[in-house]
Structures are given as C-alpha cells and as structure tokens.
Design a protein around this motif. Structure first.
Motif, PDB file in Angstrom:
ATOM      1  N   ALA A 186       0.815  -1.210   0.000  1.00 10.65           N
ATOM      2  CA  ALA A 186       0.000   0.000   0.000  1.00 10.65           C
ATOM      3  C   ALA A 186       0.854   1.268   0.000  1.00 10.65           C
ATOM      4  CB  ALA A 186      -0.928  -0.003   1.207  1.00 10.65           C
ATOM      5  N   GLN A 187       1.984   1.255   0.689  1.00  9.87           N
ATOM      6  CA  GLN A 187       2.825   2.458   0.705  1.00  9.87           C
ATOM      7  C   GLN A 187       3.356   2.752  -0.693  1.00  9.87           C
ATOM      8  OE1 GLN A 187       5.626   1.401   3.828  1.00  9.87           O
ATOM      9  NE2 GLN A 187       4.460   2.541   5.356  1.00  9.87           N
ATOM     10  N   ALA A 188       3.787   1.715  -1.408  1.00  9.23           N
ATOM     11  CA  ALA A 188       4.266   1.905  -2.779  1.00  9.23           C
ATOM     12  C   ALA A 188       3.129   2.402  -3.678  1.00  9.23           C
ATOM     13  CB  ALA A 188       4.837   0.597  -3.323  1.00  9.23           C
ATOM     14  N   GLU A 189       1.931   1.869  -3.467  1.00 11.20           N
ATOM     15  CA  GLU A 189       0.775   2.321  -4.245  1.00 11.20           C
ATOM     16  C   GLU A 189       0.537   3.815  -4.048  1.00 11.20           C
ATOM     17  OE1 GLU A 189      -3.896   1.011  -4.776  1.00 11.20           O
ATOM     18  OE2 GLU A 189      -3.012   0.985  -2.767  1.00 11.20           O
ATOM     19  N   LEU A 190       0.618   4.280  -2.797  1.00  9.80           N
ATOM     20  CA  LEU A 190       0.396   5.693  -2.503  1.00  9.80           C
ATOM     21  C   LEU A 190       1.522   6.570  -3.063  1.00  9.80           C
ATOM     22  CD1 LEU A 190      -0.948   5.296   1.125  1.00  9.80           C
ATOM     23  CD2 LEU A 190      -2.212   6.233  -0.816  1.00  9.80           C
ATOM     24  N   VAL A 191       2.746   6.075  -3.017  1.00  9.58           N
ATOM     25  CA  VAL A 191       3.869   6.819  -3.589  1.00  9.58           C
ATOM     26  C   VAL A 191       3.664   7.010  -5.089  1.00  9.58           C
ATOM     27  CG1 VAL A 191       6.323   6.687  -4.168  1.00  9.58           C
ATOM     28  CG2 VAL A 191       5.570   6.211  -1.836  1.00  9.58           C
ATOM     29  N   GLU A 192       3.291   5.940  -5.786  1.00  5.77           N
ATOM     30  CA  GLU A 192       3.102   6.028  -7.237  1.00  5.77           C
ATOM     31  C   GLU A 192       1.935   6.946  -7.576  1.00  5.77           C
ATOM     32  OE1 GLU A 192       5.144   4.890  -9.597  1.00  5.77           O
ATOM     33  OE2 GLU A 192       6.391   4.375  -7.870  1.00  5.77           O
ATOM     34  N   ALA A 193       0.864   6.886  -6.793  1.00  9.33           N
ATOM     35  CA  ALA A 193      -0.270   7.775  -7.031  1.00  9.33           C
ATOM     36  C   ALA A 193       0.140   9.230  -6.838  1.00  9.33           C
ATOM     37  CB  ALA A 193      -1.413   7.420  -6.084  1.00  9.33           C
ATOM     38  N   THR A 194       0.947   9.491  -5.808  1.00 10.66           N
ATOM     39  CA  THR A 194       1.424  10.847  -5.541  1.00 10.66           C
ATOM     40  C   THR A 194       2.305  11.343  -6.677  1.00 10.66           C
ATOM     41  OG1 THR A 194       1.359  10.410  -3.164  1.00 10.66           O
ATOM     42  CG2 THR A 194       2.680  12.286  -3.896  1.00 10.66           C
ATOM     43  N   LYS A 195       3.178  10.474  -7.180  1.00 14.38           N
ATOM     44  CA  LYS A 195       4.050  10.864  -8.301  1.00 14.38           C
ATOM     45  C   LYS A 195       3.231  11.246  -9.532  1.00 14.38           C
ATOM     46  CE  LYS A 195       8.127   8.051  -7.149  1.00 14.38           C
ATOM     47  NZ  LYS A 195       8.942   6.873  -7.572  1.00 14.38           N
ATOM     48  N   ARG A 196       2.206  10.454  -9.836  1.00 14.46           N
ATOM     49  CA  ARG A 196       1.396  10.760 -11.025  1.00 14.46           C
ATOM     50  C   ARG A 196       0.686  12.101 -10.884  1.00 14.46           C
ATOM     51  NH1 ARG A 196       0.720   5.085 -10.849  1.00 14.46           N
ATOM     52  NH2 ARG A 196      -1.168   5.233  -9.577  1.00 14.46           N
ATOM     53  N   LEU A 197       0.169  12.380  -9.686  1.00  8.97           N
ATOM     54  CA  LEU A 197      -0.488  13.666  -9.467  1.00  8.97           C
ATOM     55  C   LEU A 197       0.514  14.815  -9.527  1.00  8.97           C
ATOM     56  CD1 LEU A 197      -2.970  12.674  -6.626  1.00  8.97           C
ATOM     57  CD2 LEU A 197      -3.580  13.389  -8.947  1.00  8.97           C
ATOM     58  N   ALA A 198       1.708  14.595  -8.976  1.00  2.39           N
ATOM     59  CA  ALA A 198       2.745  15.636  -9.022  1.00  2.39           C
ATOM     60  C   ALA A 198       3.147  15.938 -10.464  1.00  2.39           C
ATOM     61  CB  ALA A 198       3.968  15.186  -8.220  1.00  2.39           C
ATOM     62  N   MET A 199       3.224  14.901 -11.298  1.00  3.90           N
ATOM     63  CA  MET A 199       3.564  15.110 -12.706  1.00  3.90           C
ATOM     64  C   MET A 199       2.465  15.894 -13.423  1.00  3.90           C
ATOM     65  SD  MET A 199       5.272  11.425 -13.688  1.00  3.90           S
ATOM     66  CE  MET A 199       5.479  11.865 -15.414  1.00  3.90           C
ATOM     67  N   LYS A 200       1.212  15.640 -13.062  1.00  5.90           N
ATOM     68  CA  LYS A 200       0.110  16.391 -13.665  1.00  5.90           C
ATOM     69  C   LYS A 200       0.173  17.870 -13.272  1.00  5.90           C
ATOM     70  CE  LYS A 200      -3.130  12.525 -14.110  1.00  5.90           C
ATOM     71  NZ  LYS A 200      -4.445  11.971 -13.688  1.00  5.90           N
ATOM     72  N   VAL A 201       0.513  18.117 -12.013  1.00  2.29           N
ATOM     73  CA  VAL A 201       0.668  19.505 -11.568  1.00  2.29           C
ATOM     74  C   VAL A 201       1.834  20.159 -12.297  1.00  2.29           C
ATOM     75  CG1 VAL A 201       1.242  20.991  -9.613  1.00  2.29           C
ATOM     76  CG2 VAL A 201      -0.377  19.107  -9.300  1.00  2.29           C
TER      77      VAL A 201
ATOM     78  N   GLY B   9       3.073  19.449 -15.114  1.00  3.68           N
ATOM     79  CA  GLY B   9       2.778  19.613 -16.536  1.00  3.68           C
ATOM     80  C   GLY B   9       1.647  20.580 -16.818  1.00  3.68           C
ATOM     81  N   GLY B  10       1.081  21.160 -15.773  1.00  9.68           N
ATOM     82  CA  GLY B  10       0.020  22.128 -15.961  1.00  9.68           C
ATOM     83  C   GLY B  10      -1.344  21.519 -16.232  1.00  9.68           C
ATOM     84  N   GLU B  11      -1.469  20.200 -16.065  1.00  8.95           N
ATOM     85  CA  GLU B  11      -2.755  19.542 -16.333  1.00  8.95           C
ATOM     86  C   GLU B  11      -3.775  19.846 -15.243  1.00  8.95           C
ATOM     87  OE1 GLU B  11      -2.638  15.361 -17.533  1.00  8.95           O
ATOM     88  OE2 GLU B  11      -0.455  15.547 -17.666  1.00  8.95           O
TER      89      GLU B  11
END
Length: 238
Positions: free
Chosen positions: A139-154, A156-158
């Motif tokens: 679960a910790q890895a799942e949350l890390v990956e989810a956070t990374k994807r959201l950070a990339m969207k931010v 990238g201006g998405e």
C-alpha cells in the motif's frame, strides 16, 4: 445484551490470508502443504462470497515484502498461482466473475505474467462480482506512485495543486472502480494491516480472527459478515 445482526452485507471485503505456514507446522507438514491448503480456502471463500452477494472480494496473495522469504517458498507460491489460474479460470469466467489484479505483478516470471494478463482478459467481458488478487502489492508503494502521477500532472500544468483531493487520489489508486472497502478480515490472530489497502481501509471495519487461513471456510465468512452486520458505522457522525 447481544447486538442484533442487521443483515447488512458488505459490498467489498478484503482478506489478509495469514497462517498457512503455522497450519502446516502444527501438523508437522512442510510449509508448501499449508500454502496448498490455503489455495483450497481461496476456492471455498470466493465461492461463498459470491453466494452471499458480496460485490468485491480482495485477497492479499503476495505482498511486496514476501520476496524476503526463501527462494524455494517463493517458487512454491508461484507454482500454486499458476495452478490456480489453470484450474479455476474457467469457473470464474462461467460464473460471470470479473478478475482484477493489483500490485506490481510484472516483476514475476514472464510466463506467469502472460498467464495473469490472459486471465484478466478472458474475464474482462463479465459483469458480475469482482475477485481482486493482490500480487507483489504494497500500500505504501501504491500511494507513492499515485502521488508521483499527481505531481507530474501539476508540473505539466494539467491540474492545479488545489485539485489534489481525496477523490483525485482515489482515482490514481489501483483499486479505482472497486466499491468502497467495507470489511477487512485478517486470519491467524495477528492484529495489523501489514501494508495492505491503507488508504482504502480508512473507514473499513476491521476483524481479526484466530482461525488459520487454511481452516477459514464458508461458516467463518458467514460469521464475519454477521459481525459486520452488528457494527454501527458512524463515519465520524453519531
């Protein structure tokens, strides 16, 4: 005074299947025998869950920490997973079960990855209850990956930073699309979540039972559902 069972059935049940090794040890059998008996418990419980009307059943089959086990035991577990896919897939498809896999299972051997992909694809047209299997999941890895994807969207201006809400995080989790988690069961008497569905379990009912996983059956699941029906779920209210 006993609290009456309301008859409520949890939509989504997750099980930490613990105690197969101890089950074998008590019988002076090799650990493989316990894991093999545990697969039989998977069959019993998944069928019982469907009969009870549970919409989704998530089983913690192989955690990201299980790589620390002896190589021979990991090989045995992978062999049992192959056997389960060969023997049980046809039944799952015919029973209209949708199959989901969460976790980084692509770390497994290529032939096993191909079997898992094929199983998910063959059940993809179904519309019934969901069987989700957690493989190489943490679960910790799942949350890390989810956070990374959201950070990339931010970055990238998405999306804006303020758009990162609980709903936005849930949409990035591997359980996206599953019903909210209602009940987590852990067998064998241990009382911890062991890095399993940490976000999803925020308001789930937790039930720890002493039964070792290979002995967990239809009656044990029925008892767990009845206990769920006796719980008063407040979600922070009165």
């Amino acid at each position: 005074m006993a609290v009456p069972d309301t008859g409520a059935v949890p939509r989504h049940v997750a099980i930490i299947m613990d105690g197969s090794g101890r089950w074998a040890k008590r019988r002076m059998l090799p650990r493989f025998a316990g894991h093999k008996a545990g697969v039989e418990a998977v069959r019993r419980v998944s069928r019982a869950a469907r009969a009870m009307g549970i919409e989704a059943l998530t089983l913690y089959a192989f955690s990201s920490e299980n790589w620390r086990r002896p190589e021979s035991e990991i090989s045995d577990l992978m062999g049992l997973l192959r056997l389960f896919l060969r023997k049980d897939l046809a039944e799952l498809v015919s029973d209209n079960v949708r199959l989901r896999v969460i976790g980084d299972y692509r770390r497994f051997a290529p032939d096993l990855v191909a079997m898992i992909d094929d199983a998910v694809e063959r059940a993809s047209g179904n519309s019934g209850p969901i069987l989700a299997i957690a493989l190489n999941y943490g679960a910790q890895a799942e949350l890390v990956e989810a956070t990374k994807r959201l950070a990339m969207k931010v970055a990238g201006g998405e999306i804006a930073v303020d758009a990162i809400t609980p709903d936005a995080i849930e949409a990035e989790l591997q359980t996206n699309g599953l019903p909210p988690l209602d009940l987590v069961i852990r067998t064998s008497g241990e009382q911890r979540l062991s890095n399993f569905l940490l976000w999803q379990a925020a308001y789930a009912e937790l039930l720890f039972v002493d039964t070792l996983w290979p002995d967990f059956d239809e009656a044990a699941l029925s008892d767990a559902v009845a206990e769920f029906g006796r719980r008063h779920r407040r979600f922070g209210g009165l």
